[in-house]
Design a protein around this motif. Structure first.
Motif, mmCIF file in Angstrom:
data_model
loop_
_atom_site.group_PDB
_atom_site.id
_atom_site.type_symbol
_atom_site.label_atom_id
_atom_site.label_comp_id
_atom_site.label_asym_id
_atom_site.label_seq_id
_atom_site.Cartn_x
_atom_site.Cartn_y
_atom_site.Cartn_z
ATOM 1 N N VAL A 58 -24.836 -87.250 -28.890
ATOM 2 C CA VAL A 58 -23.650 -86.390 -28.940
ATOM 3 C C VAL A 58 -22.792 -86.736 -30.149
ATOM 4 N N THR A 59 -22.639 -88.023 -30.422
ATOM 5 C CA THR A 59 -21.853 -88.457 -31.582
ATOM 6 C C THR A 59 -22.437 -87.896 -32.869
ATOM 7 N N SER A 60 -23.759 -87.868 -32.952
ATOM 8 C CA SER A 60 -24.418 -87.319 -34.137
ATOM 9 C C SER A 60 -24.087 -85.843 -34.309
ATOM 10 N N VAL A 61 -24.078 -85.097 -33.211
ATOM 11 C CA VAL A 61 -23.740 -83.672 -33.265
ATOM 12 C C VAL A 61 -22.295 -83.489 -33.723
ATOM 13 N N ARG A 62 -21.390 -84.283 -33.167
ATOM 14 C CA ARG A 62 -19.969 -84.136 -33.510
ATOM 15 C C ARG A 62 -19.715 -84.503 -34.974
ATOM 16 N N ASN A 63 -20.450 -85.473 -35.483
ATOM 17 C CA ASN A 63 -20.271 -85.849 -36.882
ATOM 18 C C ASN A 63 -20.645 -84.701 -37.817
ATOM 19 N N MET A 64 -21.626 -83.898 -37.409
ATOM 20 C CA MET A 64 -22.047 -82.770 -38.236
ATOM 21 C C MET A 64 -21.024 -81.648 -38.227
ATOM 22 N N PHE A 65 -20.247 -81.548 -37.138
ATOM 23 C CA PHE A 65 -19.302 -80.441 -37.005
ATOM 24 C C PHE A 65 -18.302 -80.413 -38.157
ATOM 25 N N GLY A 66 -17.743 -81.565 -38.474
ATOM 26 C CA GLY A 66 -16.743 -81.617 -39.532
ATOM 27 C C GLY A 66 -17.282 -81.109 -40.855
ATOM 28 N N GLN A 67 -18.551 -81.426 -41.148
ATOM 29 C CA GLN A 67 -19.143 -80.979 -42.405
ATOM 30 C C GLN A 67 -19.296 -79.467 -42.441
ATOM 31 N N PHE A 68 -19.752 -78.896 -41.333
ATOM 32 C CA PHE A 68 -19.926 -77.447 -41.299
ATOM 33 C C PHE A 68 -18.575 -76.722 -41.314
ATOM 34 N N GLN A 69 -17.571 -77.267 -40.627
ATOM 35 C CA GLN A 69 -16.254 -76.635 -40.634
ATOM 36 C C GLN A 69 -15.655 -76.664 -42.036
ATOM 37 N N GLU A 70 -15.826 -77.770 -42.728
ATOM 38 C CA GLU A 70 -15.328 -77.872 -44.099
ATOM 39 C C GLU A 70 -16.019 -76.853 -44.998
ATOM 40 N N MET A 71 -17.306 -76.652 -44.783
ATOM 41 C CA MET A 71 -18.056 -75.668 -45.558
ATOM 42 C C MET A 71 -17.499 -74.270 -45.336
ATOM 43 N N ASP A 72 -17.171 -73.972 -44.086
ATOM 44 C CA ASP A 72 -16.606 -72.653 -43.769
ATOM 45 C C ASP A 72 -15.234 -72.476 -44.414
ATOM 46 N N VAL A 73 -14.371 -73.470 -44.267
ATOM 47 C CA VAL A 73 -13.006 -73.371 -44.783
ATOM 48 C C VAL A 73 -12.990 -73.217 -46.307
ATOM 49 N N MET A 74 -13.849 -73.960 -46.992
ATOM 50 C CA MET A 74 -13.810 -73.984 -48.446
ATOM 51 C C MET A 74 -14.660 -72.901 -49.100
ATOM 52 N N GLN A 75 -15.744 -72.472 -48.436
ATOM 53 C CA GLN A 75 -16.688 -71.563 -49.084
ATOM 54 C C GLN A 75 -16.836 -70.215 -48.387
ATOM 55 N N GLY A 76 -16.282 -70.073 -47.186
ATOM 56 C CA GLY A 76 -16.395 -68.813 -46.466
ATOM 57 C C GLY A 76 -17.508 -68.834 -45.433
ATOM 58 N N GLY A 77 -17.376 -67.963 -44.434
ATOM 59 C CA GLY A 77 -18.312 -67.956 -43.320
ATOM 60 C C GLY A 77 -19.726 -67.575 -43.685
ATOM 61 N N GLY A 78 -19.904 -66.857 -44.800
ATOM 62 C CA GLY A 78 -21.249 -66.437 -45.183
ATOM 63 C C GLY A 78 -22.052 -67.506 -45.879
ATOM 64 N N SER A 79 -21.446 -68.654 -46.175
ATOM 65 C CA SER A 79 -22.152 -69.650 -46.991
ATOM 66 C C SER A 79 -23.019 -70.596 -46.177
ATOM 67 N N GLY A 80 -22.487 -71.151 -45.079
ATOM 68 C CA GLY A 80 -23.228 -72.182 -44.361
ATOM 69 C C GLY A 80 -23.766 -71.770 -43.015
ATOM 70 N N ARG A 81 -23.612 -70.487 -42.668
ATOM 71 C CA ARG A 81 -23.976 -70.098 -41.309
ATOM 72 C C ARG A 81 -25.472 -70.216 -41.043
ATOM 73 N N LEU A 82 -26.300 -69.859 -42.001
ATOM 74 C CA LEU A 82 -27.745 -69.956 -41.799
ATOM 75 C C LEU A 82 -28.152 -71.406 -41.540
ATOM 76 N N LEU A 83 -27.551 -72.329 -42.285
ATOM 77 C CA LEU A 83 -27.843 -73.755 -42.082
ATOM 78 C C LEU A 83 -27.388 -74.220 -40.708
ATOM 79 N N LEU A 84 -26.187 -73.791 -40.294
ATOM 80 C CA LEU A 84 -25.680 -74.203 -38.985
ATOM 81 C C LEU A 84 -26.522 -73.602 -37.863
ATOM 82 N N THR A 85 -26.934 -72.349 -38.014
ATOM 83 C CA THR A 85 -27.778 -71.719 -36.993
ATOM 84 C C THR A 85 -29.077 -72.498 -36.823
ATOM 85 N N GLU A 86 -29.697 -72.850 -37.932
ATOM 86 C CA GLU A 86 -30.951 -73.611 -37.863
ATOM 87 C C GLU A 86 -30.722 -74.977 -37.218
#
Length: 453
Positions: A159-187
């Protein structure tokens, strides 16, 4: 058990070959799985397996049992669609807030796979205005009791591993927009997170895992929302709310309802947006997140502004600011990180824009822009510049609106965000009353270039 036609089921064949099982072993595992589910009449043999591989269609509930067997064999979720049964995933199922935790896992897993494999098909799925009524009510009741599925035990470290990834994906969304990292997060969710939900856990780990999965599922919905895929976003948000309930994290559930409220108001359902924001605030009575409370008041203000309730909207803005003044950043969850001055002043600016209170709108827009500039947040900067441009237009100052609009286009071009493009197009529409003025023509040309890109 119908033989169906004689065309080979290539998907089932590939899964079968990857599993390393014999036809007899697969038949025995199906029988065992069926008995665990109380279905003692389901007793296939190797002959049945051979017929299905050749293209025969097993009768219900066998496709689902087969999917469960292969899921356990591979340690990841396999759906009936993956096995070649059915032309497409059921895209209406994620709109339902199931009382069954198992059904919730099935729904969100199927949604994630469809998002990877059938993205164009899923993107065409509609937003259903009334779909949020039942989920928000059921989340508030919070009376559902579920049991985990059998399988390898999940550890807190997973679970800790999953939560650690969340911050990275949220930062990607905030800085680059929702269309940039969604495919990676879905996978990532399909391969690493959703399969964990099917395994066994202690109660503490199960709640933590559901919270982590809810956070990331919400983020998938938010990314789809930002990218203009509202039917997809709605489905993710409803399933995120159900996972948040399973985690018993009231603040997280309220946060999901905030996203649902934002979407409802944006799509022309402000009364529903207000109701969803109110439901979130009621849920926060058992939790403490002043950042989330501030967000919910801001979104209620947005809805009230669209409804033309000026006094109530201004009061909601004031309550949003009062709640935000009590935020202690270190005590807020990771998902609340984006609820800051840049975001809140931007939302308040939108509310006053819709009330045609240009001075108030411009004041909040400038504050939002200042915060966004220090953080290098192009998407928020684009959205707030667009509101500032509209405030200039509402005062009849086309020259200032043009200059601010040009900056909006520049910032929108830096991110993959349909909302940013739509903000530019909104400025275009509001320039129409100024006719064929040279500044209008220049801005329209810049906007066309952005959309084409």
């Amino acid at each position: 058990m119908s033989d169906g036609d004689t065309r080979r089921n290539q998907r089932l064949v590939e899964m079968f070959e990857q599993s390393g099982l014999t036809q007899g072993e697969l038949a025995r595992r199906i029988t065992t799985m069926a008995r665990q589910q109380g279905l003692r009449h389901v007793t296939p043999d190797a002959t049945n397996i051979r017929r299905w591989l050749q293209g025969g269609q097993p009768r219900e509930p066998l496709p689902g049992i087969l999917a469960d067997v292969f899921s356990n064999a591979f340690g990841r979720r396999v759906t009936t669609y993956d096995l070649g049964f059915g032309a497409s995933p059921d895209l209406d199922r994620p709109l339902h807030y199931s009382p069954s935790f198992r059904e919730t896992v099935e729904s969100v897993t199927e949604l994630g796979r469809a998002d990877m494999d059938r993205r164009k098909f899923l993107a065409a799925s509609p937003f259903v205005a009334a779909a949020g009524i039942g989920p928000s009510r059921d989340w508030l009741l919070s009376t559902l009791e579920q049991e985990p599925e059998p399988g390898p035990r999940v550890r807190l470290e997973d679970v800790t591993s999953v939560r650690n990834m969340f911050g990275q994906f949220q930062e990607m969304d905030v800085m680059q927009g929702g269309g940039s990292g969604r495919l990676l997060l879905t996978e990532y969710m399909n391969q690493h997170v959703y399969p964990l939900l099917r395994r066994t856990h202690t109660e503490a780990v199960r709640r933590a895992l559901c919270a982590a999965a809810a956070e990331q599922t919400y983020l998938l919905g938010w990314m789809a929302f930002d990218n203009g895929e509202h039917g997809t976003a709605q489905r993710y948000l409803i399933q995120a709310l159900r996972l948040a309930e399973e985690s018993q994290d009231s603040a997280l559930g309220a946060h999901v309802l905030a996203g649902m409220a934002d979407q409802a108001t944006l799509l022309g359902n402000p009364a529903e947006g207000r109701r969803l924001a109110q439901a979130g605030r009621q849920g926060l009575r058992k939790a403490s997140s002043y950042a989330c409370l501030s967000d919910l008041w801001a979104l209620e203000a947005r809805a009230l502004a669209v409804l033309g309730e000026a006094k109530d909207a201004a009061r909601a803005v004031a309550r949003s600011e009062a709640a935000f003044s009590r935020v202690v950043r270190e005590e807020e969850p990771e998902w609340a990180k984006f609820i800051d001055g840049a975001y809140l002043h931007g939302e308040h600016a939108n509310a006053f824009r819709d009330l045609r209170q240009a001075e108030n709108s411009a004041e909040h827009a400038r504050r939002s822009i200042a915060y966004a500039k220090t953080q290098n947040r192009a998407r928020r900067g684009a959205l707030s510049h667009a509101v500032l441009a509209v405030s200039h237009l509402q005062r009849g100052d086309l020259e200032a609106a043009h200059a601010t609009g040009v900056r909006t286009v520049e910032l929108a071009s830096r991110v993959k965000s349909s909302r940013s493009v739509e903000a530019v197009q909104d400025v275009q529409r509001r320039m129409v009353p100024f006719g064929r003025h040279q500044l209008v023509a220049d801005f329209n040309e810049r906007a066309r270039a952005l959309v084409a890109a």
